[in-house]
Design an enzyme around this catalytic site. Structure first.
Site, PDB file in Angstrom:
ATOM      1  N   SER A 242       0.786  -1.287  -0.030  1.00 21.71           N
ATOM      2  CA  SER A 242      -0.087   0.221   0.050  1.00 21.71           C
ATOM      3  C   SER A 242       0.977   1.303  -0.064  1.00 21.71           C
ATOM      4  CB  SER A 242      -0.809   0.200   1.138  1.00 21.71           C
ATOM      5  OG  SER A 242      -0.132   0.283   2.125  1.00 21.71           O
ATOM      6  N   LYS A 243       0.191   2.412  -0.307  1.00 22.43           N
ATOM      7  CA  LYS A 243       0.847   3.443  -0.396  1.00 22.43           C
ATOM      8  C   LYS A 243       1.745   3.753   1.100  1.00 22.43           C
ATOM      9  CE  LYS A 243      -0.186   6.910  -3.740  1.00 22.43           C
ATOM     10  NZ  LYS A 243      -1.348   7.504  -4.299  1.00 22.43           N
ATOM     11  N   ARG A 244       1.033   3.485   2.244  1.00 22.17           N
ATOM     12  CA  ARG A 244       1.763   3.768   3.389  1.00 22.17           C
ATOM     13  C   ARG A 244       3.088   2.762   3.493  1.00 22.17           C
ATOM     14  NH1 ARG A 244       0.373   1.315   8.317  1.00 22.17           N
ATOM     15  NH2 ARG A 244      -1.507  -0.025   7.436  1.00 22.17           N
ATOM     16  N   HIS A 245       2.973   1.823   2.880  1.00 18.78           N
ATOM     17  CA  HIS A 245       3.780   0.876   3.114  1.00 18.78           C
ATOM     18  C   HIS A 245       5.045   0.929   1.996  1.00 18.78           C
ATOM     19  CE1 HIS A 245       1.148  -1.898   5.753  1.00 18.78           C
ATOM     20  NE2 HIS A 245       1.836  -1.000   6.381  1.00 18.78           N
ATOM     21  N   GLY A 246       4.915   1.824   1.191  1.00 16.82           N
ATOM     22  CA  GLY A 246       6.035   2.026   0.337  1.00 16.82           C
ATOM     23  C   GLY A 246       5.757   2.165  -1.198  1.00 16.82           C
TER      24      GLY A 246
END
Ligand code: GLU
Length: 474
Positions: A242-246
């Site tokens: 996900s975006k939060r995860h890179g």
């Protein structure tokens, strides 16, 4: 003569160059370099609605920033449509493809039936053997491959191993649409063949396509390139990235202050290993890279690891190039115009001087910029709350005395100011720390900074004394 290795990176310009794409490019680049071959770049812009010029620019920029250079001109897939059509026509002429006049309704009915019966083969071959003379004249036909209906399609994948599909499960794929546009499946095969690609290295989300592509190679009598389908990158918890995860564009990593060499080093270790080695110079990476050591399990993205690696690269980078990178990241950050405007020969020289101390503390270029703020701060300094608290009336008096003591230092350096401060502390029975902390607050406006003598040295005599004067009372 052995054929030299030709790899390619073939992004679709429907978005930025994301981190997974960057790793695919890196693997292709490394493999080509290792074998003295070349990596080509093909922009797969056949989806006219979703492809954008901005995405193309972002992809080219990202690759350049990562220093993953390609050989020759960029190939734009859409510009090769006539050649793709030519191949479809050739297959038609050879009887290896046929025109399909199925209407949208007929196709929908076929799909529904297949689903109801739990079959993956969606098209039932209705026009495969039908006489074209019976064709309706209000339907623009597609051209479909006359794919084998029995036997197996096999890919000996360098990463996935032997992958087998039963042909009865694969339907006759469309090569050319009713509007005359080639399908992606056809375009990829024709381009890879015409570009002389010997090794296809890409995400394993394309593995199923490999089966269909192999059928086109077979129909044309072309040799299938070596295939490697690399596992995708997942989030730290194993879920889709996900975006939060890179799952960000390479430009976002650039703006977050990562070094291209650190990102490359991080990416190469995502899914590939070489013993326990974590740090690789570019040369080492090229020498050690092989497809056999690419794992089959999805790699997990770990921001903390990337940060640590980046810190390592920052600590080991030379001071001059860090100043260049400092400037580069400023160019990519919104709202840093003021800081940029303050870059001149003097501040650059100050940055170089401060760099050995600054780089010890920074995991990203952003932290480096933050650490260097004292060089650019305007007088009178804005004090942060902690520095403010430290500069009590009593300490402001002390700053006044320190100003007098330091004013006597003629030849200004880290060593001479240190000597003066030590003497001052001794004469006044003060601990050096009790002197250094208020001094730091007055000189930098904060309570953390590089070593105080380094700060004095970097700021120079005039600026240091002026900042002390600003904060002192007599
Ligand atoms: N254009 C495809 C993508 O961006 C890659 C196709 C390929 O490598 O064959 O996912």
């Amino acid at each position: 003569m052995t054929d030299s290795v030709v790899t390619r990176f073939a992004p679709s310009p429907t978005g930025f160059l994301h981190i997974g794409g960057a790793r695919t490019a890196l693997f292709n680049w490394l493999y080509a370099k290792k074998h003295g071959g070349k990596m080509l770049l093909r922009i797969e812009d056949t989806d006219r609605e979703r492809s954008t010029e901005a995405a193309i620019v972002a992809i080219l920029d990202g690759l350049k920033w990562l220093e993953l250079g390609w050989e020759g001109e960029v190939i734009y897939q859409f510009s090769r449509a006539a050649r793709h059509r030519e191949v479809a026509e050739q297959l038609l002429a050879d009887g290896k493809a046929y025109r399909c006049y199925a209407t949208a309704e007929e196709l929908a009915a076929m799909r529904e039936k297949a689903r109801a019966e739990g079959r993956t083969r969606l098209y039932d071959g209705m026009w495969r053997d039908r006489d074209p003379a019976t064709a309706p004249n209000d339907v623009k036909p597609t051209i479909r491959l006359r794919a084998p209906q029995t036997g197996e399609t096999v890919i000996e994948d360098q990463v996935q191993g032997r992958v087998v599909w039963q042909n009865e499960n694969l339907d006759d794929l469309v090569l050319l649409r009713g509007d005359g546009n080639p399908t992606y499946m056809l375009a990829v095969v024709v381009d890879d063949h015409d570009m002389g690609v010997t090794h296809v290295i890409r995400g394993d989300d394309h593995l199923i396509n490999a089966a269909r592509q192999k059928q086109i190679y077979d129909a044309m009598g072309w040799t299938l390139p070596s295939m490697s389908h690399i596992p995708l990158i997942h989030g730290p918890d194993g879920s889709k990235l996900s975006k939060r995860h890179g799952a960000l564009g390479v430009d976002a990593y650039r703006a977050m202050g990562y070094l291209p060499a650190a990102l490359r080093n991080y990416l190469v270790r995502l899914g590939w290993s070489h013993g326990d080695q974590e740090i690789f110079s570019t040369e080492e990476m090229i020498a050690a890279f092989d497809l056999a050591s690419v794992g089959r399990a999805a790699a997990r993205f770990d921001f903390a690891k990337l940060e640590n690696l980046n810190g390592h690269y920052i600590r080991h980078a030379d001071d001059q190039s860090l100043v260049k990178m400092f400037e580069d990241v400023l160019d990519h950050l919104p709202g840093r115009g003021e800081l940029k405007a303050k870059l001149n020969d003097t501040t650059r020289a100050q940055l170089v001087k401060a760099m050995p101390a600054l780089k010890e503390r920074a995991k990203t270029l952003i932290e480096l910029i933050d650490g260097a703020y004292f060089i650019f701060a305007d007088r009178p300094l804005e004090l942060d709350p902690k520095a403010q608290a430290l500069l009590t009336p009593e300490n402001r008096k002390l700053i006044g005395q320190l100003h007098s003591a330091l004013e006597k230092v003629e030849t200004w350096s880290g060593a001479t100011t240190e000597a003066a401060l030590r003497t001052f502390a001794e004469e006044n029975s003060l601990k050096l720390g009790a002197v250094a902390q208020p001094l730091r607050a007055a000189l930098t406006g904060r309570t953390t900074s590089p070593g105080i003598f380094e700060v004095l040295d970097v700021l120079g005599r005039q600026e240091s004394l002026a900042r002390l004067k600003d904060q002192s009372t007599t």
